[in-house]
Design a protein around this motif. Structure first.
Motif, PDB file in Angstrom:
ATOM      1  N   ASP A  22      36.076  44.215  34.022  1.00  0.00           N
ATOM      2  CA  ASP A  22      35.605  42.901  34.210  1.00  0.00           C
ATOM      3  C   ASP A  22      34.006  42.820  35.173  1.00  0.00           C
ATOM      4  OD1 ASP A  22      35.440  40.277  34.613  1.00  0.00           O
ATOM      5  OD2 ASP A  22      37.201  40.035  35.709  1.00  0.00           O
ATOM      6  N   ASP A  25      31.944  36.558  33.657  1.00  0.00           N
ATOM      7  CA  ASP A  25      31.944  35.941  32.367  1.00  0.00           C
ATOM      8  C   ASP A  25      30.681  36.278  31.500  1.00  0.00           C
ATOM      9  OD1 ASP A  25      34.204  34.569  32.778  1.00  0.00           O
ATOM     10  OD2 ASP A  25      33.435  32.932  33.598  1.00  0.00           O
ATOM     11  N   GLN A  26      29.507  36.804  32.519  1.00  0.00           N
ATOM     12  CA  GLN A  26      28.175  37.166  31.875  1.00  0.00           C
ATOM     13  C   GLN A  26      27.581  37.777  32.904  1.00  0.00           C
ATOM     14  OE1 GLN A  26      26.758  33.494  30.163  1.00  0.00           O
ATOM     15  NE2 GLN A  26      25.792  33.140  32.127  1.00  0.00           N
ATOM     16  N   ASN A  59      33.923  40.655  27.833  1.00  0.00           N
ATOM     17  CA  ASN A  59      35.451  39.865  27.048  1.00  0.00           C
ATOM     18  C   ASN A  59      36.467  40.794  27.936  1.00  0.00           C
ATOM     19  OD1 ASN A  59      35.216  42.639  26.651  1.00  0.00           O
ATOM     20  ND2 ASN A  59      35.831  42.458  24.335  1.00  0.00           N
ATOM     21  N   ALA A  61      39.157  40.516  31.795  1.00  0.00           N
ATOM     22  CA  ALA A  61      39.378  39.594  32.817  1.00  0.00           C
ATOM     23  C   ALA A  61      40.456  40.489  33.601  1.00  0.00           C
ATOM     24  CB  ALA A  61      40.310  38.301  32.250  1.00  0.00           C
TER      25      ALA A  61
END
Length: 216
Positions: A22, A25-26, A59, A61
């Motif tokens: 993780d 998000d980006q 992708n 988390a």
């Protein structure tokens, strides 16, 4: 490039490796370039080639998954009952991550793992479920059936800032009590007495069926 295709644009396709980490998000990364050539005009003195920035959409988390392995999350006092659940991470950590199990109090025993009740995960073991097993303390108090909540805390520290703020679900289980308040009367000698003082006396004993919290 050579003397025949030097002026033809070459297309470069960039794709992201699908890892298990993780990274948010980006995140941005850079594609750098270097030039090598036997042609003297390109071999030296060529200005540096601009880099290309690429934004990667992650992708993965960070998280912790708990799965109860028994049909009912409950244990009964005095019946050697156990309830088990597994714990695993949802993404590969960058460092060591420890999931600590909170103290269950006086009514539950953590059979596994051993004290201090820590589950340790690394980048190699993060997806391997570790099992937690619980049993009930068989005491003598009348407490009635109780609902016990077992909490968890993630300990990662500086080794993995992503997992530092991850919360973990609680595990709730029911402890069924096997104690009932009452009196137990048992005859110890005879059942008849005589007015004759020299005759044997009848006797019986009285005891409680459960340990009281105060004087009875």
């Amino acid at each position: 490039f050579d003397e025949n295709n030097w002026d033809v644009n070459a297309s470069v396709t960039v794709f992201s490796l699908n890892d298990d980490v993780d990274r948010g998000d980006q995140y941005d990364t850079t594609v750098a370039h270097s030039v090598t050539s036997s042609a003297p005009e390109y071999a030296s003195g060529l200005p540096s080639v601009s880099s290309v920035s690429v934004r990667v959409l992650d992708n993965d988390a960070a998280g912790v998954t708990l799965i109860v392995l028994t049909a009912e999350a409950s244990v009964r006092e005095g019946e050697n009952d156990t309830v088990s659940y597994t714990v695993s991470l949802d993404s590969s950590p960058l460092g060591s991550v420890t999931v600590a199990i909170c103290s269950p109090g006086d009514d539950i025993v953590i059979e596994a793992p051993a004290s201090p009740y820590h589950l340790i995960y690394t980048s190699e073991t993060w997806s391997n479920p570790q099992t937690v097993s619980l049993s009930a303390v068989d005491d003598y108090y009348v407490e009635g059936d109780e609902t016990i909540t077992l909490c968890h805390t993630v300990l990662s520290g500086a080794s993995d800032s992503v997992y530092e703020d991850v919360s973990v679900d609680n595990v709730t289980l029911v402890v069924y009590d096997n104690d009932n308040a009452g009196l137990q009367v048992e005859r110890t000698t005879g059942s008849r007495v005589s007015e004759d003082p020299s005759s044997p006396m009848a006797a019986y004993s009285v005891s409680l069926t459960a340990q009281p919290l105060d004087t009875v």
